[in-house]
Design an enzyme around this catalytic site. Structure first.
Site, PDB file in Angstrom:
ATOM      1  N   CYS A 132       0.818  -1.225   0.000  1.00  0.00           N
ATOM      2  CA  CYS A 132       0.000   0.000   0.000  1.00  0.00           C
ATOM      3  C   CYS A 132       0.847   1.269   0.000  1.00  0.00           C
ATOM      4  O   CYS A 132       0.829   2.025  -0.959  1.00  0.00           O
ATOM      5  CB  CYS A 132      -0.921   0.009   1.221  1.00  0.00           C
ATOM      6  SG  CYS A 132      -2.216  -1.223   1.114  1.00  0.00           S
TER       7      CYS A 132
HETATM    8  N1  LIG Z   1      -4.856  -6.166   2.439  1.00  0.00           N
HETATM    9  C1  LIG Z   1      -4.838  -4.951   2.956  1.00  0.00           C
HETATM   10  O1  LIG Z   1      -4.408  -4.734   4.067  1.00  0.00           O
HETATM   11  C2  LIG Z   1      -5.369  -3.756   2.189  1.00  0.00           C
HETATM   12  C3  LIG Z   1      -5.563  -2.547   2.872  1.00  0.00           C
HETATM   13  C4  LIG Z   1      -6.032  -1.469   2.183  1.00  0.00           C
HETATM   14  C5  LIG Z   1      -6.292  -1.573   0.829  1.00  0.00           C
HETATM   15  N2  LIG Z   1      -6.084  -2.756   0.178  1.00  0.00           N
HETATM   16  C6  LIG Z   1      -6.386  -2.815  -1.264  1.00  0.00           C
HETATM   17  O2  LIG Z   1      -7.314  -3.859  -1.533  1.00  0.00           O
HETATM   18  C7  LIG Z   1      -7.012  -4.436  -2.797  1.00  0.00           C
HETATM   19  C8  LIG Z   1      -6.794  -5.926  -2.651  1.00  0.00           C
HETATM   20  O3  LIG Z   1      -5.666  -6.133  -1.809  1.00  0.00           O
HETATM   21  P1  LIG Z   1      -5.362  -7.535  -1.136  1.00  0.00           P
HETATM   22  O4  LIG Z   1      -4.269  -7.316  -0.157  1.00  0.00           O
HETATM   23  O5  LIG Z   1      -6.633  -8.179  -0.677  1.00  0.00           O
HETATM   24  O6  LIG Z   1      -4.798  -8.311  -2.395  1.00  0.00           O
HETATM   25  P2  LIG Z   1      -4.482  -9.872  -2.468  1.00  0.00           P
HETATM   26  O7  LIG Z   1      -3.542 -10.020  -3.611  1.00  0.00           O
HETATM   27  O8  LIG Z   1      -4.105 -10.400  -1.154  1.00  0.00           O
HETATM   28  O9  LIG Z   1      -5.895 -10.536  -2.801  1.00  0.00           O
HETATM   29  C9  LIG Z   1      -6.676 -10.204  -3.883  1.00  0.00           C
HETATM   30  C10 LIG Z   1      -7.597 -11.371  -4.237  1.00  0.00           C
HETATM   31  O10 LIG Z   1      -8.124 -11.074  -5.500  1.00  0.00           O
HETATM   32  C11 LIG Z   1      -8.304 -12.284  -6.197  1.00  0.00           C
HETATM   33  N3  LIG Z   1      -8.445 -12.010  -7.620  1.00  0.00           N
HETATM   34  C12 LIG Z   1      -7.541 -11.525  -8.507  1.00  0.00           C
HETATM   35  N4  LIG Z   1      -8.085 -11.416  -9.723  1.00  0.00           N
HETATM   36  C13 LIG Z   1      -9.379 -11.828  -9.618  1.00  0.00           C
HETATM   37  C14 LIG Z   1     -10.460 -11.936 -10.512  1.00  0.00           C
HETATM   38  N5  LIG Z   1     -10.359 -11.603 -11.804  1.00  0.00           N
HETATM   39  N6  LIG Z   1     -11.628 -12.390 -10.031  1.00  0.00           N
HETATM   40  C15 LIG Z   1     -11.771 -12.722  -8.726  1.00  0.00           C
HETATM   41  N7  LIG Z   1     -10.806 -12.634  -7.830  1.00  0.00           N
HETATM   42  C16 LIG Z   1      -9.619 -12.201  -8.275  1.00  0.00           C
HETATM   43  C17 LIG Z   1      -7.039 -13.035  -5.850  1.00  0.00           C
HETATM   44  O11 LIG Z   1      -7.200 -14.406  -6.085  1.00  0.00           O
HETATM   45  C18 LIG Z   1      -6.905 -12.717  -4.360  1.00  0.00           C
HETATM   46  O12 LIG Z   1      -7.616 -13.643  -3.584  1.00  0.00           O
HETATM   47  C19 LIG Z   1      -5.806  -3.698  -3.354  1.00  0.00           C
HETATM   48  O13 LIG Z   1      -6.229  -2.647  -4.182  1.00  0.00           O
HETATM   49  C20 LIG Z   1      -5.157  -3.143  -2.111  1.00  0.00           C
HETATM   50  O14 LIG Z   1      -4.395  -1.982  -2.383  1.00  0.00           O
HETATM   51  C21 LIG Z   1      -5.650  -3.851   0.837  1.00  0.00           C
END
Ligand SMILES: NC(=O)c1ccc[n+]([C@@H]2O[C@H](COP(=O)([O-])OP(=O)(O)OC[C@H]3O[C@@H](n4cnc5c(N)ncnc54)[C@H](O)[C@@H]3O)[C@@H](O)[C@H]2O)c1
Length: 368
Positions: free
Chosen positions: A203
């Protein structure tokens, strides 16, 4: 896989058809040139569109540049024949979870929501109010996108400031940690940030680039982001320079020395090594001919550029056999007292513990 009637994980997009709300929270990384990579959002939309039904709310939670919901998602839905705000609804709500943070359970973190139209906003408020204690509506999806980028840019810039102050304090012969504690006694107008070996995770180092990229399309140069990025990305090299100086004081070079990196995760109490500055430091030391071991209670194996390392046990013999221990992550479940007592030199970039009268001399336990 265990399922219950309340939570059913699936990879089948057809299962979204009966749902009232679809939340998209897929990764939003950067391309090699540090531009936004929206491929995951676009792929998720392409797979979702054939299964949408009338009256559904689609909420994007992926962190992204201001305008994504309006300029990327909305047109795609409209091209597919949907009338957003009439028979399909759309909004943005930033994800604010703080991994490893037990003090702030997700439902207690206020949820910012924005809609592309008044009905979408009402639906966003109703949906998130069912799971969060407080919902904070804003006037547009774009404002909600920008709020998230402000939060993370604020953090990025303030970490850069304190990383620069740490370098200034070193040149002035001052202890930056003491200076921060003193400034932190001011009851208003100051917030404590701490220096470290650089920023990591998916992030803080990534999100400001989304904003800078968007601003570039408007011929605006995001100068604070640029400067903060320069300072933060230099920190791993700064740590290596400081370690080189410490070794030099002992008549040693990095080449041929053996170092133990303590903590490779990007922050404490998590196993996530994405963008971790420890990886840069490890490779920099290795490139200068040092032997590098690591210990991380959360990361048993580490693969960088097709090389794999295994976490070594934090035993007294290991501590005695290295030339220095480099503390890069301040995990709580590590016996730092023992590390400080047993290692010939400790360079602590996180101020993991206060200095004690029983400690070895200051030139054996050195802080950033
Ligand atoms: N994890 C955090 O702490 C956090 C905090 C704030 C913001 N975010 C934001 O949230 C978003 C996701 O982050 P994350 O950490 O969960 O990512 P991640 O990579 O851990 O997980 C994302 C999920 O999306 C799934 N995915 C990818 N392509 C897909 C598709 N076409 N259809 C369905 N599922 C699909 C993946 O399999 C995975 O399970 C990002 O934009 C990130 O910046 C995350």
């Amino acid at each position: 896989m265990r399922t219950s009637s309340r939570f059913v994980p699936t990879t089948d997009y057809a299962a979204l058809h009966p749902c009232d709300v679809v939340v998209i929270a897929v990764p939003t990384p950067l391309s090699k040139t540090k531009d936004p990579d929206l491929r995951y959002i676009e792929a998720a939309l392409d797979q979702l569109i054939p299964h949408l039904r009338e009256g559904q709310l689609v909420s994007l939670e992926s962190t992204t540049y201001p305008g994504t919901t309006e300029e990327v998602i909305r047109p795609r839905l409209e091209q597919a024949g949907w009338r957003v705000g009439e028979n399909l609804f759309l909004g943005f709500s930033p994800e604010r979870i703080n991994p490893g943070d037990r003090k702030h359970p997700v439902r207690t973190i206020p949820k910012v929501v924005g809609g592309t139209d008044p009905v979408s906003l009402e639906l966003m408020k109703a949906f998130y109010a069912s799971a969060f204690e407080r919902v904070h509506p804003v006037s547009s999806a774009t404002a909600a996108e920008m709020a998230k980028l402000l939060e993370n840019t604020f953090r990025n810039v303030n970490i850069a400031l304190i990383n620069e102050v740490a370098q200034m304090c070193h040149l002035l012969g001052l202890d930056v940690w003491e200076v921060i504690e003193a400034a932190g006694t001011k009851p208003f107008g100051f917030m404590k940030f701490y220096p470290g070996p650089g920023i990591g995770g998916h992030c803080i180092p990534v999100d400001p680039h989304y904003l800078a990229w968007k601003m570039k399309t408007l011929n605006y140069s995001a100068r604070m982001i640029q400067t903060a990025t320069e300072i933060n990305t230099h920190m791993p090299r700064y740590v290596v320079i400081r370690l080189t100086e410490l070794m030099n004081d002992r008549g040693k070079s990095l080449k041929g020395s053996r170092f133990l990196i303590l903590g490779v995760a990007y922050k404490k109490n998590v196993s996530d090594t994405r963008e971790s500055p420890a990886l840069d430091i490890l490779l920099l030391l290795q490139a200068r001919g040092a032997e590098v071991l690591y210990h991380d209670p959360y990361v048993p194996h580490l693969t960088i550029q097709e090389q794999t390392w295994n976490s070594v046990p934090l035993e007294d013999e290991v501590l005695a056999q290295v030339d220095a221990v480099l503390i890069l992550t301040d995990h709580e479940n590590v016996d730092y007292d023992r590390v400080v007592q047993k290692a010939p030199l400790v360079f602590d970039t996180r101020n993991v513990r206060p200095r004690l009268s029983s400690d070895p001399p200051p030139d054996r336990y050195v802080r950033l």
